[in-house]
Motif scaffolding. Sequence first.
Motif, PDB file in Angstrom:
ATOM      1  N   SER A  37      37.453  21.167  26.820  1.00 21.53           N
ATOM      2  CA  SER A  37      38.952  21.421  27.836  1.00 21.53           C
ATOM      3  C   SER A  37      39.735  20.140  27.095  1.00 21.53           C
ATOM      4  CB  SER A  37      38.429  21.425  29.194  1.00 21.53           C
ATOM      5  OG  SER A  37      39.569  21.116  30.018  1.00 21.53           O
ATOM      6  N   ILE A  38      39.389  19.128  27.217  1.00 21.82           N
ATOM      7  CA  ILE A  38      40.226  18.052  26.646  1.00 21.82           C
ATOM      8  C   ILE A  38      40.698  18.121  25.354  1.00 21.82           C
ATOM      9  CG2 ILE A  38      40.271  15.366  25.870  1.00 21.82           C
ATOM     10  CD1 ILE A  38      37.979  14.689  28.445  1.00 21.82           C
ATOM     11  N   ALA A  39      39.770  18.581  24.368  1.00 26.40           N
ATOM     12  CA  ALA A  39      40.488  19.134  23.090  1.00 26.40           C
ATOM     13  C   ALA A  39      41.861  20.027  23.229  1.00 26.40           C
ATOM     14  CB  ALA A  39      39.261  19.773  22.277  1.00 26.40           C
ATOM     15  N   GLN A  40      41.342  20.964  23.874  1.00 18.80           N
ATOM     16  CA  GLN A  40      42.591  22.269  24.275  1.00 18.80           C
ATOM     17  C   GLN A  40      43.710  21.416  24.734  1.00 18.80           C
ATOM     18  OE1 GLN A  40      40.505  25.060  26.715  1.00 18.80           O
ATOM     19  NE2 GLN A  40      40.847  26.502  24.847  1.00 18.80           N
ATOM     20  N   ASN A  41      43.637  20.677  25.669  1.00 13.96           N
ATOM     21  CA  ASN A  41      44.761  19.773  26.415  1.00 13.96           C
ATOM     22  C   ASN A  41      45.560  18.982  25.248  1.00 13.96           C
ATOM     23  OD1 ASN A  41      44.545  21.029  28.824  1.00 13.96           O
ATOM     24  ND2 ASN A  41      43.530  19.134  29.659  1.00 13.96           N
ATOM     25  N   GLU A  42      44.754  18.262  24.415  1.00 11.90           N
ATOM     26  CA  GLU A  42      45.443  17.447  23.381  1.00 11.90           C
ATOM     27  C   GLU A  42      46.166  18.340  22.464  1.00 11.90           C
ATOM     28  OE1 GLU A  42      45.271  14.660  24.369  1.00 11.90           O
ATOM     29  OE2 GLU A  42      43.400  13.561  24.673  1.00 11.90           O
ATOM     30  N   ILE A  43      45.390  19.473  22.033  1.00  7.54           N
ATOM     31  CA  ILE A  43      46.076  20.204  20.965  1.00  7.54           C
ATOM     32  C   ILE A  43      47.393  20.869  21.602  1.00  7.54           C
ATOM     33  CG2 ILE A  43      46.027  22.189  19.415  1.00  7.54           C
ATOM     34  CD1 ILE A  43      42.970  21.439  19.278  1.00  7.54           C
ATOM     35  N   GLY A  44      47.334  21.305  22.957  1.00  4.66           N
ATOM     36  CA  GLY A  44      48.550  21.637  23.629  1.00  4.66           C
ATOM     37  C   GLY A  44      49.485  20.651  23.825  1.00  4.66           C
ATOM     38  N   HIS A  45      49.425  19.485  23.906  1.00  2.00           N
ATOM     39  CA  HIS A  45      50.186  18.280  23.979  1.00  2.00           C
ATOM     40  C   HIS A  45      50.781  18.358  22.545  1.00  2.00           C
ATOM     41  CE1 HIS A  45      48.006  16.446  27.561  1.00  2.00           C
ATOM     42  NE2 HIS A  45      48.366  17.562  27.875  1.00  2.00           N
ATOM     43  N   ALA A  46      50.221  18.095  21.536  1.00  2.00           N
ATOM     44  CA  ALA A  46      50.370  18.248  20.266  1.00  2.00           C
ATOM     45  C   ALA A  46      51.636  19.201  20.182  1.00  2.00           C
ATOM     46  CB  ALA A  46      49.643  18.272  19.105  1.00  2.00           C
ATOM     47  N   ARG A  47      51.279  20.393  20.302  1.00  2.00           N
ATOM     48  CA  ARG A  47      52.366  21.336  20.004  1.00  2.00           C
ATOM     49  C   ARG A  47      53.537  21.259  20.785  1.00  2.00           C
ATOM     50  NH1 ARG A  47      52.272  26.732  17.922  1.00  2.00           N
ATOM     51  NH2 ARG A  47      53.969  27.868  18.627  1.00  2.00           N
ATOM     52  N   ALA A  48      53.574  20.745  22.033  1.00  4.77           N
ATOM     53  CA  ALA A  48      54.839  20.686  22.769  1.00  4.77           C
ATOM     54  C   ALA A  48      55.740  19.545  22.089  1.00  4.77           C
ATOM     55  CB  ALA A  48      54.302  20.312  24.286  1.00  4.77           C
ATOM     56  N   VAL A  49      55.050  18.486  21.622  1.00  9.29           N
ATOM     57  CA  VAL A  49      55.816  17.545  21.212  1.00  9.29           C
ATOM     58  C   VAL A  49      56.434  17.903  19.845  1.00  9.29           C
ATOM     59  CG1 VAL A  49      55.841  15.016  20.120  1.00  9.29           C
ATOM     60  CG2 VAL A  49      54.428  15.636  22.268  1.00  9.29           C
ATOM     61  N   TYR A  50      55.535  18.730  19.134  1.00  8.59           N
ATOM     62  CA  TYR A  50      55.895  19.405  17.719  1.00  8.59           C
ATOM     63  C   TYR A  50      57.433  19.964  18.035  1.00  8.59           C
ATOM     64  CZ  TYR A  50      51.737  17.986  15.032  1.00  8.59           C
ATOM     65  OH  TYR A  50      50.774  17.252  14.457  1.00  8.59           O
ATOM     66  N   GLU A  51      57.363  20.739  19.222  1.00  9.00           N
ATOM     67  CA  GLU A  51      58.312  21.634  19.551  1.00  9.00           C
ATOM     68  C   GLU A  51      59.703  20.866  19.784  1.00  9.00           C
ATOM     69  OE1 GLU A  51      56.485  24.352  22.357  1.00  9.00           O
ATOM     70  OE2 GLU A  51      56.025  25.645  20.775  1.00  9.00           O
ATOM     71  N   LEU A  52      59.730  19.632  20.181  1.00  7.58           N
ATOM     72  CA  LEU A  52      61.012  18.915  20.359  1.00  7.58           C
ATOM     73  C   LEU A  52      61.448  18.376  18.863  1.00  7.58           C
ATOM     74  CD1 LEU A  52      59.783  16.223  23.160  1.00  7.58           C
ATOM     75  CD2 LEU A  52      61.439  18.207  23.404  1.00  7.58           C
ATOM     76  N   LEU A  53      60.724  18.425  18.139  1.00 12.01           N
ATOM     77  CA  LEU A  53      61.189  18.058  16.716  1.00 12.01           C
ATOM     78  C   LEU A  53      61.362  18.982  15.707  1.00 12.01           C
ATOM     79  CD1 LEU A  53      58.052  15.275  16.193  1.00 12.01           C
ATOM     80  CD2 LEU A  53      60.498  14.939  16.800  1.00 12.01           C
ATOM     81  N   THR A  54      61.153  20.477  15.958  1.00  8.70           N
ATOM     82  CA  THR A  54      61.174  21.255  14.989  1.00  8.70           C
ATOM     83  C   THR A  54      61.423  22.818  15.799  1.00  8.70           C
ATOM     84  OG1 THR A  54      60.438  22.496  12.866  1.00  8.70           O
ATOM     85  CG2 THR A  54      58.780  21.515  14.383  1.00  8.70           C
ATOM     86  N   ASP A  55      61.751  23.669  14.973  1.00 10.28           N
ATOM     87  CA  ASP A  55      61.648  25.141  15.610  1.00 10.28           C
ATOM     88  C   ASP A  55      60.517  25.733  14.912  1.00 10.28           C
ATOM     89  OD1 ASP A  55      64.280  24.949  16.749  1.00 10.28           O
ATOM     90  OD2 ASP A  55      65.577  25.506  14.803  1.00 10.28           O
ATOM     91  N   ASP A  56      59.630  25.094  14.111  1.00 11.51           N
ATOM     92  CA  ASP A  56      58.476  25.770  13.746  1.00 11.51           C
ATOM     93  C   ASP A  56      57.403  24.839  13.739  1.00 11.51           C
ATOM     94  OD1 ASP A  56      56.429  26.966  12.181  1.00 11.51           O
ATOM     95  OD2 ASP A  56      57.809  27.687  10.693  1.00 11.51           O
ATOM     96  N   ALA A  57      56.348  24.666  14.832  1.00 13.90           N
ATOM     97  CA  ALA A  57      55.570  23.892  15.288  1.00 13.90           C
ATOM     98  C   ALA A  57      54.393  24.088  14.265  1.00 13.90           C
ATOM     99  CB  ALA A  57      54.945  23.610  16.800  1.00 13.90           C
ATOM    100  N   ASP A  58      54.130  25.492  13.968  1.00  7.33           N
ATOM    101  CA  ASP A  58      52.918  25.607  13.076  1.00  7.33           C
ATOM    102  C   ASP A  58      53.189  24.757  11.702  1.00  7.33           C
ATOM    103  OD1 ASP A  58      52.857  28.858  14.157  1.00  7.33           O
ATOM    104  OD2 ASP A  58      51.686  27.124  15.154  1.00  7.33           O
TER     105      ASP A  58
END
Length: 206
Positions: A37-58
């Motif tokens: 569960s913690i791992a999923q949350n951390e990766i979700g937080h990463a995606r949210a921050v990437y989306e502040l920086l770019t239009d293509d988080a992947d």
Amino acid sequence: MNELLLGLADDELVLGWRDSEWTGIAPLLEEDVAFSSIAQNEIGHARAVYELLTDDADALAFDRAPAEYRCAPLVELRLLDWAHAIARRWLYEAADRVRIEALMQDADPRVAGLAVKIDREEAYHRMHAEMWHERLRDEPRFHDAVAELWPYALGVLPPEQRGELAARTGLDEVEPVERGSHTDELEPLWEEMTMVRRSAPAGAQW
């Protein structure tokens, strides 16, 4: 600011992958679930921050070379000993709380708003880390693991925030293992993280 946010996102992504390695082998069934569960949350937080920086988080997450990642060495370490895994979780959560609290005061409302949301979710991670810290704090193996990883934990934060981390953990400041260099353990993890993306870059999603 972008470098700071990229470091945060990369920390969360890489630590999420490292936490997921305990799924199925944690010492208690409840910890299989907790670390997953913690791992999923951390990766979700990463995606949210990437989306502040770019239009293509992947693309930002997976299309860089290992040397281009801004993650702290602490999160790269492959720790297959429970005392070290919990020591890292406790130290990382303490450092991350200092960092997130600072971002909650950021002048950019997008950054501050996301920091508030992450902080609410991280509260459960901190509870988990503190619970295990209380259980293991008198164990010599845990004490040694904290001492070994403490320089890495200091390196998660910029210099001006390290005194606060030392005060909260009750540990003395030492020479930090700085962000900007990588351990030998990042590249094999990068190979695993990006395998699907590299095999089908046009269609892979995370």
